[in-house]
Design a protein around this motif. Sequence first.
Motif, PDB file in Angstrom:
ATOM      1  N   ILE A   1      37.949-104.774  66.393  1.00  0.00           N
ATOM      2  CA  ILE A   1      37.155-105.970  66.064  1.00  0.00           C
ATOM      3  C   ILE A   1      35.672-105.621  65.960  1.00  0.00           C
ATOM      4  O   ILE A   1      34.981-106.079  65.047  1.00  0.00           O
ATOM      5  CB  ILE A   1      37.404-107.074  67.108  1.00  0.00           C
ATOM      6  CG1 ILE A   1      38.831-107.624  66.961  1.00  0.00           C
ATOM      7  CG2 ILE A   1      36.393-108.209  66.957  1.00  0.00           C
ATOM      8  CD1 ILE A   1      39.259-108.540  68.082  1.00  0.00           C
ATOM      9  N   LYS A   2      35.175-104.803  66.887  1.00  0.00           N
ATOM     10  CA  LYS A   2      33.765-104.413  66.803  1.00  0.00           C
ATOM     11  C   LYS A   2      33.497-103.597  65.538  1.00  0.00           C
ATOM     12  O   LYS A   2      32.522-103.838  64.815  1.00  0.00           O
ATOM     13  CB  LYS A   2      33.342-103.602  68.030  1.00  0.00           C
ATOM     14  CG  LYS A   2      31.881-103.154  67.920  1.00  0.00           C
ATOM     15  CD  LYS A   2      31.392-102.362  69.113  1.00  0.00           C
ATOM     16  CE  LYS A   2      29.933-101.964  68.910  1.00  0.00           C
ATOM     17  NZ  LYS A   2      29.392-101.177  70.029  1.00  0.00           N
ATOM     18  N   ILE A   3      34.370-102.630  65.272  1.00  0.00           N
ATOM     19  CA  ILE A   3      34.185-101.772  64.107  1.00  0.00           C
ATOM     20  C   ILE A   3      34.247-102.594  62.821  1.00  0.00           C
ATOM     21  O   ILE A   3      33.456-102.389  61.892  1.00  0.00           O
ATOM     22  CB  ILE A   3      35.259-100.659  64.102  1.00  0.00           C
ATOM     23  CG1 ILE A   3      35.011 -99.685  65.252  1.00  0.00           C
ATOM     24  CG2 ILE A   3      35.269 -99.915  62.776  1.00  0.00           C
ATOM     25  CD1 ILE A   3      36.155 -98.729  65.488  1.00  0.00           C
ATOM     26  N   ALA A   4      35.196-103.540  62.752  1.00  0.00           N
ATOM     27  CA  ALA A   4      35.319-104.377  61.560  1.00  0.00           C
ATOM     28  C   ALA A   4      34.087-105.263  61.377  1.00  0.00           C
ATOM     29  O   ALA A   4      33.654-105.520  60.247  1.00  0.00           O
ATOM     30  CB  ALA A   4      36.575-105.235  61.670  1.00  0.00           C
ATOM     31  N   THR A   5      33.525-105.732  62.470  1.00  0.00           N
ATOM     32  CA  THR A   5      32.300-106.527  62.398  1.00  0.00           C
ATOM     33  C   THR A   5      31.152-105.682  61.863  1.00  0.00           C
ATOM     34  O   THR A   5      30.370-106.133  61.008  1.00  0.00           O
ATOM     35  CB  THR A   5      31.947-107.090  63.793  1.00  0.00           C
ATOM     36  OG1 THR A   5      33.056-107.856  64.286  1.00  0.00           O
ATOM     37  CG2 THR A   5      30.714-107.973  63.737  1.00  0.00           C
ATOM     38  N   ARG A   6      31.042-104.463  62.360  1.00  0.00           N
ATOM     39  CA  ARG A   6      30.024-103.524  61.849  1.00  0.00           C
ATOM     40  C   ARG A   6      30.203-103.290  60.352  1.00  0.00           C
ATOM     41  O   ARG A   6      29.239-103.278  59.585  1.00  0.00           O
ATOM     42  CB  ARG A   6      30.135-102.171  62.556  1.00  0.00           C
ATOM     43  CG  ARG A   6      29.546-102.066  63.940  1.00  0.00           C
ATOM     44  CD  ARG A   6      29.685-100.635  64.449  1.00  0.00           C
ATOM     45  NE  ARG A   6      29.107 -99.691  63.508  1.00  0.00           N
ATOM     46  CZ  ARG A   6      27.824 -99.330  63.507  1.00  0.00           C
ATOM     47  NH1 ARG A   6      26.994 -99.818  64.388  1.00  0.00           N
ATOM     48  NH2 ARG A   6      27.380 -98.478  62.610  1.00  0.00           N
TER      49      ARG A   6
END
Length: 594
Positions: free
Chosen positions: A217-222
């Motif tokens: 989720i963090k990587i996709a947000t980035r």
Amino acid sequence: HIKGHGSYLGKKAFAHIKGHGSHLSQTPAPTSPSSVIDSKFANITGSGGYNPHDVKADATWQKCTAINWTKVAGEPTTEGKLNLPSIHMMLEELELQDHCACPGDWCNDDTCKAVFAAIEVFIELCASEFDPVFANFSVTTWGYYPSWVNGTVHGLDYTDEMPVKVTLKHPKGVCGYAVCDLLRTILTQSANQMMTGTCSYVASLAALSKKAPARAIKIATRLFWLGEITPGLGPCPGIFAQQPGLIPFKTQMGWKPSFYAGGSATCHGNSADCGHASGMPQQNIGLTFEWSQTLISKWMAINWGYCSNDTVRTGMTWPGQSKAAAAEATKNQGGWYNSMVWECQSLFDISDTGSSSCRLVINPLTCALGVEMAPLCKEKWSKELAFPVMNEVFQWNIMSIRSEAYEKGIVSEEGQEHYVLPALKAKYADEQYAKILEYIHLLEDLADTYQTNWLRLNDLAGPPYPSFTMHELNETCNAHINMLIIDATVLQVAFSNPEIIYQLKLQHLPAFGNYGLPDKSYGCNHAVFLSECDHEANEYTIWTWGTSVKLTREILLGYPTSQRGYHTAPDSYVPAWNTGALCAAVIADKVNVD
């Protein structure tokens, strides 16, 4: 009736969607998208768990365009947004209100925290001066409603030449759709390559979604906001202009969008990909396509040494496209052992010191130089150049230099080796050829270490046919991350005729050689994620095409056989090849990406 974190989630999720993408905010203006993301995710350090009830084949684009984002934007209060039936139904469907509510077992789970953090990032950045870099990938006409708030796009006209394009006047107008797509794709573990041949790149997103959903989720947000998965792992800039969600596709009920009438759609994956993707878009949108396009573009840029000004090296397909144009757009979609090991080292177990646990798993008997040379084979196959660079440049130049040597009367293998190597080093001495020169030095070092001929080593190809034994399967099952290279024929049978798989399990038989299938595989052509191994039940859960299927060890491993033109290691009488379906695996012992 919404309690605990459910209330928090609901209020956070849609309070920010206003107007054309310019939002009211009482908080200080963020200094950069990166600082906001790092701040919101600062206390989320684990991989997180997942809710088994959420896992399903999910038409994310359909779910997220069932919401009228303009109507959401028009509701002046948070309560009004929450009371919209489409919003409430989605929160209930994913069980976010109950699953992540406090107090509760999942209240402090990092995946729940990551969901809230991602929503907070979107709230703050959608009210800021910053635009999302990958906004174009969330522009789509496929659903009942547009994916944008009215006024976001300009110039939509399906009478224009394909691919249809629009001007994205307000990139933040797709924020609602984007966060919906991002969270649904990961929480349902439903990333789907559609009609593309991008299986090896999508499989890594599937693996991360299950093994480390909070990190995903963090990587996709980035990726959506910054245009990169991790610092430096972003595509060539031309990718950001693509608008895959405007390319129409045909279902059994007609075209999407319904008002389009045009040429026929074609599929560009292998036959199994195309068979399973019937009625789906030619390529996905949102997170899944951002992910695969980023990885393909970066892998090619690393290998070529630069981003090309006139092509993105990974394009799109559309109805009516010429065969030549489609071939050019899709020629880099396929991955292999080299790109999958690079993916693993870039996405799962990252190490600046070369100590990553990412590794290639093969049957050592497939190394034509001998079993004792298997470590050499694995290293060579793991670090080969990308196919286009290897075939269009590197091997071509070797052939040219060897021709020159032969013309001069240098005919022995040793003589040609001594002639070719310095000539190649000189040709690729420029900095832009750093990857090619690195590969030349690798081959030279391996040849010296294992006392073999450099040219012979260069010609050594990785195993294209099934060869896994129980030893390799156990090694793969015991790893934390496990991606397989497989013949998709058995998967196609499993989805189209599960009764055959059931009968094969009862009889402890492989698929090949039974029920009208060929005696043995014609070669591996697909990459998947090995989701679960249940040795006792003889069930191995394979994730592919946005969903999963169970196969048996007999189907995966088969019986010993031969393969014309590919011999067993010279120091063994045991056949390397079998009637199973597995060629190799790429595995890792941990996920440390952040």
